[in-house]
Enzyme design. Structure first.
Site, PDB file in Angstrom:
ATOM      1  N   GLU A  43     -20.676  74.454 -10.026  1.00 39.29           N
ATOM      2  CA  GLU A  43     -19.693  73.375 -10.146  1.00 39.29           C
ATOM      3  C   GLU A  43     -19.927  72.578 -11.430  1.00 39.29           C
ATOM      4  O   GLU A  43     -21.060  72.235 -11.772  1.00 39.29           O
ATOM      5  CB  GLU A  43     -19.825  72.444  -8.940  1.00 39.29           C
ATOM      6  CG  GLU A  43     -18.875  71.258  -8.952  1.00 39.29           C
ATOM      7  CD  GLU A  43     -19.155  70.285  -7.809  1.00 39.29           C
ATOM      8  OE1 GLU A  43     -18.239  69.529  -7.451  1.00 39.29           O
ATOM      9  OE2 GLU A  43     -20.287  70.286  -7.277  1.00 39.29           O
ATOM     10  N   LYS A 116     -10.589  71.240  -5.733  1.00 41.51           N
ATOM     11  CA  LYS A 116     -11.440  70.733  -4.656  1.00 41.51           C
ATOM     12  C   LYS A 116     -10.677  69.752  -3.770  1.00 41.51           C
ATOM     13  O   LYS A 116     -10.054  68.808  -4.252  1.00 41.51           O
ATOM     14  CB  LYS A 116     -12.668  70.062  -5.271  1.00 41.51           C
ATOM     15  CG  LYS A 116     -13.706  69.548  -4.302  1.00 41.51           C
ATOM     16  CD  LYS A 116     -14.910  69.047  -5.109  1.00 41.51           C
ATOM     17  CE  LYS A 116     -16.017  68.481  -4.259  1.00 41.51           C
ATOM     18  NZ  LYS A 116     -17.180  68.091  -5.093  1.00 41.51           N
ATOM     19  N   CYS A 153     -18.312  72.741  -3.475  1.00 44.50           N
ATOM     20  CA  CYS A 153     -19.332  71.776  -3.081  1.00 44.50           C
ATOM     21  C   CYS A 153     -19.028  71.062  -1.761  1.00 44.50           C
ATOM     22  O   CYS A 153     -19.263  71.627  -0.708  1.00 44.50           O
ATOM     23  CB  CYS A 153     -19.581  70.792  -4.214  1.00 44.50           C
ATOM     24  SG  CYS A 153     -21.183  69.950  -4.062  1.00 44.50           S
TER      25      CYS A 153
END
Length: 262
Positions: A43, A116, A153
């Protein structure tokens, strides 16, 4: 049934943009002529982990979808003949920024984009200051190596994201990650935190009968120590590969899709 050769690049932030970009490119090009099928980057690999604070200057680190760095990595995908998962800090428009990941096909074309969805707001992970929640939904990206369920994440803590990707045909769940310990936390909980992180993703593999791969960064940035431990889990949760916490570099492993069939 197919077998895939996969490489994860586990790195730290190397001083400045130029040094960092050169290191990741050099590591990726070591995979030339190795038969690698899929390459995964951590990331926000092209920047320091800036959300440890709220600082408007950090928005200058964002890049647009046609940035030179994007074009360069599309070229690397073509040179390696591999699919690449390329996370980046995306500037979508004035005042609209995302924590995103492109997937590049073997020929350098763009197979898909994920933004995300789950954005944390914890001490030293002040991501809500920077990132608008993604609007791409939980749709697998079709590639020549299969359907990839790319998440990022904080998404890894939510079973719904993994389930939706899997129900829509994802064969591998991929989590580019930047997670570590804060110097302000007691060391007695460090291993428990890391174990929770691995366990929840191994659970996604078990519940959905898919492979899971996490690509984390390592090294110390400010008061954060990223714990490394990039890993791959089989569909029964068995850990196929676990990187050392301080390892920086590229390592390969194989996924055998016969395991899902069996």
């Amino acid at each position: 049934m197919k077998k895939l050769s996969v490489a994860v690049l586990q790195g730290q932030y190397f001083k400045d943009f130029t040094s960092n970009a050169a290191w990741y490119k050099s590591e990726a090009l070591k995979l030339r002529d190795t038969g690698v099928d899929l390459v995964i980057l951590p990331e926000l690999f092209h920047t320091p982990y800036f959300p440890f604070e709220e600082n408007a200057k950090a928005f200058d680190l964002a890049i647009e979808k046609d940035d030179a760095l994007v074009r360069e990595w599309r070229g690397i995908a073509k040179e390696l003949g591999a699919v690449i998962v390329f996370p980046f800090f995306e500037k979508r428009a004035r005042g609209i920024y995302h924590n995103s990941a492109f997937v590049f096909e073997r020929d350098g074309s763009i197979a898909g984009l994920y933004r995300k969805s789950h954005i944390p707001d914890d001490p030293e992970f002040y991501e809500k200051y920077y990132f608008v929640p993604g609007d791409t939904g939980f749709e697998p990206i079709q590639t020549s190596v299969g359907k990839l369920g790319v998440l990022i994440c904080w998404d890894q803590w939510f079973p719904e994201a993994a389930r939706l990707m899997s129900l829509r045909g994802a064969e591998i769940l991929i989590y580019p990650t930047a997670i570590g310990w804060s110097a302000g936390e007691p060391e007695s909980i460090y291993e428990r935190q890391k174990d929770s992180w691995m366990t929840v993703m191994r659970g996604h593999a078990v519940a959905n009968r898919v492979f899971v791969i996490a690509a984390n960064r390592t090294g110390r940035e400010g008061s954060l120590t990223f714990w490394g431990h990039s890993f791959a889990a089989a569909p029964d949760g068995y850990v196929l590969k676990d990187f050392a916490p301080d390892f920086t570099g590229t390592d390969k492993f194989e996924l055998d899709f016969n395991e899902i069939e069996e």
